[in-house]
Design an enzyme around this catalytic site. Sequence first.
Site, PDB file in Angstrom:
ATOM      1  N   TRP A 138       0.770  -1.259   0.223  1.00  0.00           N
ATOM      2  CA  TRP A 138       0.136   0.085   0.091  1.00  0.00           C
ATOM      3  C   TRP A 138       0.987   1.219   0.021  1.00  0.00           C
ATOM      4  O   TRP A 138       1.968   1.494  -0.874  1.00  0.00           O
ATOM      5  CB  TRP A 138      -0.939   0.147   1.149  1.00  0.00           C
ATOM      6  CG  TRP A 138      -2.071  -0.893   0.945  1.00  0.00           C
ATOM      7  CD1 TRP A 138      -2.245  -2.185   1.739  1.00  0.00           C
ATOM      8  CD2 TRP A 138      -3.065  -1.160   0.265  1.00  0.00           C
ATOM      9  NE1 TRP A 138      -3.204  -3.082   1.427  1.00  0.00           N
ATOM     10  CE2 TRP A 138      -3.820  -2.506   0.358  1.00  0.00           C
ATOM     11  CE3 TRP A 138      -3.605  -0.360  -0.829  1.00  0.00           C
ATOM     12  CZ2 TRP A 138      -4.699  -2.939  -0.158  1.00  0.00           C
ATOM     13  CZ3 TRP A 138      -4.853  -0.684  -1.397  1.00  0.00           C
ATOM     14  CH2 TRP A 138      -5.510  -2.014  -1.260  1.00  0.00           C
ATOM     15  N   SER A 139       0.689   2.286   0.748  1.00  0.00           N
ATOM     16  CA  SER A 139       1.333   3.516   0.986  1.00  0.00           C
ATOM     17  C   SER A 139       2.878   3.664   1.153  1.00  0.00           C
ATOM     18  O   SER A 139       3.367   4.602   1.311  1.00  0.00           O
ATOM     19  CB  SER A 139       0.376   4.478   1.638  1.00  0.00           C
ATOM     20  OG  SER A 139      -0.591   4.737   0.861  1.00  0.00           O
ATOM     21  N   THR A 140       3.201   2.336   1.706  1.00  0.00           N
ATOM     22  CA  THR A 140       4.659   2.427   2.087  1.00  0.00           C
ATOM     23  C   THR A 140       5.354   2.501   0.746  1.00  0.00           C
ATOM     24  O   THR A 140       6.640   2.824   0.768  1.00  0.00           O
ATOM     25  CB  THR A 140       5.036   0.820   2.617  1.00  0.00           C
ATOM     26  OG1 THR A 140       4.367   0.957   3.876  1.00  0.00           O
ATOM     27  CG2 THR A 140       6.394   0.986   2.977  1.00  0.00           C
ATOM     28  N   LYS A 174       4.931   4.878  -1.283  1.00  0.00           N
ATOM     29  CA  LYS A 174       5.152   6.378  -1.524  1.00  0.00           C
ATOM     30  C   LYS A 174       6.680   6.696  -1.141  1.00  0.00           C
ATOM     31  O   LYS A 174       6.946   7.847  -1.859  1.00  0.00           O
ATOM     32  CB  LYS A 174       4.190   7.256  -0.611  1.00  0.00           C
ATOM     33  CG  LYS A 174       2.690   7.260  -1.316  1.00  0.00           C
ATOM     34  CD  LYS A 174       1.953   7.987  -0.273  1.00  0.00           C
ATOM     35  CE  LYS A 174       0.419   8.143  -0.893  1.00  0.00           C
ATOM     36  NZ  LYS A 174      -0.389   6.850  -0.481  1.00  0.00           N
TER      37      LYS A 174
END
Length: 390
Positions: free
Chosen positions: A71-73, A75
Amino acid sequence: MSGLVSGVRGYCDERFMVVRDAFEENFRARDELGAAVCVVVGGESVVDLWGGWADGARSRVWERDTLVNVWSTTKGPTALCAHLLMDRGLLDPDAPVAAYWPEFAAAGKEGVRVRHLLSHRAGLAGLREPHSAEELYDWELTTSRLAATEPWWEPGTRSGYHALTYGFLIGEVIRRITGRMPGAFLREEVTGPLGVDFTIGLPEKDADRAAELVPPPAMPPAVQAARLAGLTPVALAALLNPPVGAGTANTAAWRAAEIPAANGHGTARSVAALYGIFAGHGEYGGHRVLSADAVERVREGQGSCRDLVLGAGFRHETQAGLGLWLSGPNGSYGPNPRAYGHDGFGGSCGLADPDAGIAMGYVMNRMGPDIADDPRKMALVRAVYAAVGR
């Protein structure tokens, strides 16, 4: 495998046994299913553990090279690509986004700066028009809609978490400058040369290594209704347009798409390596990847505030740097307020503390209910800093 805890494998330096204890406790007390954690200190791997199951049916053991959607890791690696371009003089954080992406100037966005994209302050936390998951997989459609839309708030004045749009915004700037999609840029410039097992999206050849994401337990209907009722229009756009979850991320369509804010796939080892570039003042494995100035630039605070999307979920105000979130008073990435990192929906995390030389990657497949500061992750962060006496 006789039991979950006995299934934990890998290496742990004796100085960091408290981290192994916390990792095992996640299985015993925090409903961990399958997971891995890797800690790097001073460029040396001191913890590299994995265990549990790679699927909800408990038919596949979590292996050393098991991959999972983080997921947003994701980014963090996407921000790394932007900072590489800054180091090369190809991207200016204070330039208007429209200098690289002319169509972006529409709807009053001519003054939006690159630093606003990196710090969730661009006012584009979500699209105003309905946008399905299938449409999210269409890069041209999604970026053209973002270019045409108007901001939800005055850009630069405060943050509002750009859960999915972040990767398309930064990614399109990368594409306009380099002619390459962000996934290809990351692979060709960073992960390929360094041998890091991390991709944006998932190549079909690696599908057999991918863990199945398992959703968190369903909330009671009344609790779920109350949560939804408390979301502002911008939060609804950021988090639920489109709605995505474990079921979405397990599909071939999601894995084949390029979503640089949310569909990175890797191991804890690879997450620790990528965030370790920041922790290592730009170096990894003896290779200079970023300048030392870039590592400091990442943690240039862009203003503390109650985030317009996630603010209610934190005790204190939060502050984004240029691409990652500062640990700050919430201690999300340990006791050093200038450490930084990024969490992934449901629990995963990448952490970098350049002052202490610490990097951590944590990945898992049973999602918790929170977007940030999952109890399993926080237990590991506390253990890491306890081991180094901080």
